[in-house]
Scaffold this active site. Structure first.
Site, PDB file in Angstrom:
ATOM      1  N   THR A 132       0.836  -1.207   0.000  1.00  0.00           N
ATOM      2  CA  THR A 132       0.000   0.000   0.000  1.00  0.00           C
ATOM      3  C   THR A 132       0.870   1.256   0.000  1.00  0.00           C
ATOM      4  OG1 THR A 132      -1.421   1.330   1.451  1.00  0.00           O
ATOM      5  CG2 THR A 132      -0.146  -0.377   2.517  1.00  0.00           C
ATOM      6  N   ASP A 133       0.312   2.358  -0.488  1.00  0.00           N
ATOM      7  CA  ASP A 133       1.041   3.634  -0.445  1.00  0.00           C
ATOM      8  C   ASP A 133       1.207   4.122   0.996  1.00  0.00           C
ATOM      9  OD1 ASP A 133      -1.600   4.355   0.048  1.00  0.00           O
ATOM     10  OD2 ASP A 133      -1.626   6.023  -1.379  1.00  0.00           O
ATOM     11  N   GLU A 134       0.443   3.539   1.934  1.00  0.00           N
ATOM     12  CA  GLU A 134       0.511   4.020   3.321  1.00  0.00           C
ATOM     13  C   GLU A 134       1.863   3.717   3.967  1.00  0.00           C
ATOM     14  OE1 GLU A 134      -3.088   3.637   5.598  1.00  0.00           O
ATOM     15  OE2 GLU A 134      -4.297   3.499   3.784  1.00  0.00           O
ATOM     16  N   TYR A 139      -1.370  -0.375  11.117  1.00  0.00           N
ATOM     17  CA  TYR A 139      -1.653  -1.043   9.835  1.00  0.00           C
ATOM     18  C   TYR A 139      -0.507  -0.817   8.848  1.00  0.00           C
ATOM     19  CZ  TYR A 139      -3.364  -1.358   5.013  1.00  0.00           C
ATOM     20  OH  TYR A 139      -3.473  -1.628   3.673  1.00  0.00           O
ATOM     21  N   LYS A 187       2.210  -3.482   7.188  1.00  0.00           N
ATOM     22  CA  LYS A 187       2.362  -3.673   5.734  1.00  0.00           C
ATOM     23  C   LYS A 187       3.801  -3.378   5.308  1.00  0.00           C
ATOM     24  CE  LYS A 187      -0.398  -4.513   3.007  1.00  0.00           C
ATOM     25  NZ  LYS A 187      -0.944  -5.800   2.482  1.00  0.00           N
TER      26      LYS A 187
HETATM   27  P1  NAD Z   1     -10.282  -6.636   2.922  1.00  0.00           P
HETATM   28  O1  NAD Z   1     -10.171  -6.380   4.387  1.00  0.00           O
HETATM   29  O2  NAD Z   1     -11.550  -6.297   2.213  1.00  0.00           O
HETATM   30  O3  NAD Z   1     -10.002  -8.185   2.638  1.00  0.00           O
HETATM   31  C1  NAD Z   1      -9.012  -8.903   3.324  1.00  0.00           C
HETATM   32  C2  NAD Z   1      -9.278 -10.395   3.099  1.00  0.00           C
HETATM   33  O4  NAD Z   1      -8.219 -11.126   3.728  1.00  0.00           O
HETATM   34  C3  NAD Z   1     -10.595 -10.881   3.714  1.00  0.00           C
HETATM   35  O5  NAD Z   1     -11.287 -11.686   2.799  1.00  0.00           O
HETATM   36  C4  NAD Z   1     -10.144 -11.687   4.928  1.00  0.00           C
HETATM   37  O6  NAD Z   1     -11.035 -12.740   5.263  1.00  0.00           O
HETATM   38  C5  NAD Z   1      -8.794 -12.207   4.455  1.00  0.00           C
HETATM   39  N1  NAD Z   1      -7.890 -12.525   5.574  1.00  0.00           N
HETATM   40  C6  NAD Z   1      -7.603 -11.752   6.649  1.00  0.00           C
HETATM   41  N2  NAD Z   1      -6.752 -12.407   7.467  1.00  0.00           N
HETATM   42  C7  NAD Z   1      -6.477 -13.598   6.895  1.00  0.00           C
HETATM   43  C8  NAD Z   1      -5.670 -14.714   7.251  1.00  0.00           C
HETATM   44  N3  NAD Z   1      -4.960 -14.708   8.383  1.00  0.00           N
HETATM   45  N4  NAD Z   1      -5.613 -15.773   6.421  1.00  0.00           N
HETATM   46  C9  NAD Z   1      -6.335 -15.796   5.276  1.00  0.00           C
HETATM   47  N5  NAD Z   1      -7.146 -14.783   4.884  1.00  0.00           N
HETATM   48  C10 NAD Z   1      -7.209 -13.702   5.690  1.00  0.00           C
HETATM   49  O7  NAD Z   1      -9.036  -5.892   2.282  1.00  0.00           O
HETATM   50  P2  NAD Z   1      -8.903  -5.167   0.861  1.00  0.00           P
HETATM   51  O8  NAD Z   1      -9.323  -3.763   0.982  1.00  0.00           O
HETATM   52  O9  NAD Z   1      -9.490  -6.023  -0.189  1.00  0.00           O
HETATM   53  O10 NAD Z   1      -7.313  -5.163   0.705  1.00  0.00           O
HETATM   54  C11 NAD Z   1      -6.642  -6.275   0.132  1.00  0.00           C
HETATM   55  C12 NAD Z   1      -5.150  -6.032   0.150  1.00  0.00           C
HETATM   56  O11 NAD Z   1      -4.835  -4.850  -0.582  1.00  0.00           O
HETATM   57  C13 NAD Z   1      -4.580  -5.834   1.546  1.00  0.00           C
HETATM   58  O12 NAD Z   1      -3.330  -6.476   1.620  1.00  0.00           O
HETATM   59  C14 NAD Z   1      -4.406  -4.325   1.654  1.00  0.00           C
HETATM   60  O13 NAD Z   1      -3.347  -3.992   2.544  1.00  0.00           O
HETATM   61  C15 NAD Z   1      -4.075  -3.957   0.229  1.00  0.00           C
HETATM   62  N6  NAD Z   1      -4.454  -2.600  -0.197  1.00  0.00           N
HETATM   63  C16 NAD Z   1      -5.729  -2.153  -0.005  1.00  0.00           C
HETATM   64  C17 NAD Z   1      -6.074  -0.881  -0.449  1.00  0.00           C
HETATM   65  C18 NAD Z   1      -7.503  -0.358  -0.295  1.00  0.00           C
HETATM   66  O14 NAD Z   1      -7.769   0.784  -0.630  1.00  0.00           O
HETATM   67  N7  NAD Z   1      -8.457  -1.165   0.167  1.00  0.00           N
HETATM   68  C19 NAD Z   1      -5.117  -0.071  -1.073  1.00  0.00           C
HETATM   69  C20 NAD Z   1      -3.821  -0.572  -1.240  1.00  0.00           C
HETATM   70  C21 NAD Z   1      -3.497  -1.834  -0.810  1.00  0.00           C
HETATM   71  P1  TYD Z   2     -10.279   4.781   4.941  1.00  0.00           P
HETATM   72  O1  TYD Z   2     -11.328   4.411   3.963  1.00  0.00           O
HETATM   73  O2  TYD Z   2     -10.305   4.166   6.306  1.00  0.00           O
HETATM   74  O3  TYD Z   2      -8.878   4.523   4.227  1.00  0.00           O
HETATM   75  P2  TYD Z   2      -7.375   4.917   4.716  1.00  0.00           P
HETATM   76  O4  TYD Z   2      -7.416   5.379   6.107  1.00  0.00           O
HETATM   77  O5  TYD Z   2      -6.670   3.602   4.582  1.00  0.00           O
HETATM   78  O6  TYD Z   2      -6.913   5.958   3.750  1.00  0.00           O
HETATM   79  O7  TYD Z   2     -10.308   6.347   5.144  1.00  0.00           O
HETATM   80  C1  TYD Z   2     -10.156   7.235   4.051  1.00  0.00           C
HETATM   81  C2  TYD Z   2     -10.102   8.648   4.604  1.00  0.00           C
HETATM   82  O8  TYD Z   2     -11.406   8.955   5.157  1.00  0.00           O
HETATM   83  C3  TYD Z   2      -9.125   8.828   5.763  1.00  0.00           C
HETATM   84  O9  TYD Z   2      -8.551  10.135   5.663  1.00  0.00           O
HETATM   85  C4  TYD Z   2      -9.985   8.745   7.010  1.00  0.00           C
HETATM   86  C5  TYD Z   2     -11.313   9.307   6.545  1.00  0.00           C
HETATM   87  N1  TYD Z   2     -12.518   8.751   7.198  1.00  0.00           N
HETATM   88  C6  TYD Z   2     -13.480   9.606   7.756  1.00  0.00           C
HETATM   89  O10 TYD Z   2     -13.347  10.841   7.732  1.00  0.00           O
HETATM   90  N2  TYD Z   2     -14.581   9.046   8.329  1.00  0.00           N
HETATM   91  C7  TYD Z   2     -14.773   7.699   8.401  1.00  0.00           C
HETATM   92  O11 TYD Z   2     -15.803   7.251   8.980  1.00  0.00           O
HETATM   93  C8  TYD Z   2     -13.790   6.844   7.816  1.00  0.00           C
HETATM   94  C9  TYD Z   2     -13.949   5.350   7.853  1.00  0.00           C
HETATM   95  C10 TYD Z   2     -12.677   7.411   7.213  1.00  0.00           C
END
Ligand code: NAD
Ligand code: TYD
Length: 345
Positions: free
Chosen positions: A124-126, A149, A153
């Site tokens: 992730t970019d985080e 988090y 990562k």
């Molecule tokens: P999500 O929370 O929707 O899904 C995570 C999945 O992983 C779930 O299905 C969960 O059951 C499974 N999981 C959790 N722990 C596990 C374990 N111990 N063993 C097997 N399965 C397990 O997450 P997401 O938003 O789909 O993100 C997916 C990936 O992409 C993550 O690695 C996250 O860090 C990365 N990512 C997400 C974003 C975003 O904006 N959502 C951006 C950049 C990177």
């Molecule tokens: P989020 O979707 O949790 O993603 P991330 O923290 O990984 O970027 O949050 C996106 C942005 O929205 C972040 O700046 C936090 C803000 N936020 C709120 O203001 N209210 C909320 O209820 C949530 C979940 C996030």
């Protein structure tokens, strides 16, 4: 290829499995523990495809991971499984270290043992931390994660780097900005705001609402991960982002307008501890080297996403009625960390 997708029942993982089933002829094994965030309904319809198999299990279960690698003759791994929500990591970092760090280490070891040919770490970019008003993260920006988090990562991301440097294991790392689209769990900003607005409930904006995120449609992310899987150079890192920065407050207002709801629902709540101010991705490398570009404009992507949630209110209800509800109440209910403050809206 026989591809092991971890976390394929989550938001991005399920979109990725669907993408592979339509865009490739690969065999896909989805290993997912089905935590609160994993939902097999996200994959409804895929079960009938002979190229798709689901295994319920934990990436921390070494014996199981070994069995999956061997039984299915896995040749590539795309690793999505993670604890993914920043606010939850503030509440309890331990699960994040266990799954994101220990789990990734076990996967790496077992994939190496099985002589897997490609291992894509979805990071992730985080991991880069927070930006000021100007500039964007490049692949050489120093890692400076701020939330538990992001730290977990970054640790996983660095283990991947170490497996490449030390063992020559063919790991590729992607670092993507915030995703949006169908099947996103309604604890994240966009689906949470849509779900609340549909019920005319307050829309909790953290702090002053001026934090900036760089939004990318999940389908563009999936295409990028697929491209890195097939054409990326092992050992390399690829940033993925949409060049699409939005302030949280502007985004929430846009959603409210799109839904035809009142902006009075917007409620400012106490800020997230350690809240990163701004993320922005420079995706020049993946664009130059692999020819990837985002295709979904923000306007079209948001309109589609809002429509998807409107058309899938049963999905939302189901997700919101389970354990998520207890979590939601703990965070936003009476006495919760983000309980709306009097007099600010
Ligand atoms: P999500 O929370 O929707 O899904 C995570 C999945 O992983 C779930 O299905 C969960 O059951 C499974 N999981 C959790 N722990 C596990 C374990 N111990 N063993 C097997 N399965 C397990 O997450 P997401 O938003 O789909 O993100 C997916 C990936 O992409 C993550 O690695 C996250 O860090 C990365 N990512 C997400 C974003 C975003 O904006 N959502 C951006 C950049 C990177
Ligand atoms: P989020 O979707 O949790 O993603 P991330 O923290 O990984 O970027 O949050 C996106 C942005 O929205 C972040 O700046 C936090 C803000 N936020 C709120 O203001 N209210 C909320 O209820 C949530 C979940 C996030």
């Amino acid at each position: 290829m026989n591809i092991l997708v971890t976390g394929g029942a989550g938001f991005i993982g399920s979109n990725f499995v669907r993408h592979l089933l339509t865009a490739s002829d690969d065999t896909i094994v989805n290993l997912d523990l089905l935590t609160y965030a994993g939902n097999l309904e996200n994959l409804a319809g895929c079960e009938d495809d002979p190229r798709y198999r689901f295994v319920r299990g934990d990436i921390k279960d070494r014996a199981l991971v070994r069995r999956v690698m061997n039984d299915f003759r896995i040749s590539a791994v795309v690793h999505f499984a993670a604890e993914s929500h920043v606010d939850r990591s503030v509440e309890g970092p331990e699960a994040f270290v266990a799954t994101n760090v220990m789990g990734t280490e076990i996967l790496l070891e077992e994939a190496r043992r099985a002589q897997v040919e490609r291992f894509v770490m979805v990071s992730t970019d985080e991991v880069y931390g927070s930006l000021g008003d100007k500039g964007a993260f490049t692949e050489t920006t120093p890692l400076a994660p701020n939330s538990p988090y992001a730290a977990s990562k970054a640790a996983a991301d660095l283990l991947c780097r170490a497996f490449h440097r030390t063992f020559g294991f063919p790991v590729l790392i992607t670092r993507c900005s915030n995703n949006y689209g169908p099947y996103q769990f309604p604890e994240k900003l966009i689906p949470l705001m849509i779900a609340n607005a549909l019920e005319d409930r307050p829309l909790p904006v953290y702090g002053d609402g001026q934090n900036v995120r760089d939004w990318l449609h999940v389908s563009d992310h999936c295409r990028a991960v697929d491209l890195v899987l097939r054409s990326g150079v092992p050992g390399e890192v690829y940033n993925i982002g949409g060049c699409n920065e939005k302030r949280n407050l502007d985004l929430v207002q846009l959603l409210v307008d799109e839904l035809g709801k009142s902006r009075d629902l917007i409620t400012f709540v106490p800020d997230r501890p350690g809240h990163d101010r701004r993320y922005a991705i420079d995706a020049g490398k993946i664009s130059r080297e692999l020819g990837w570009r985002p295709t979904v404009t923000f306007a079209a992507g948001m309109a589609d996403t809002v429509k998807w949630y409107l058309d899938h209110q049963d999905w939302l209800q189901q997700v919101r009625s389970g354990r998520y509800r207890e979590y939601y109440d703990r965070m936003y209910g009476a006495g919760g960390r983000h309980e709306p403050e009097e007099g600010r809206s």
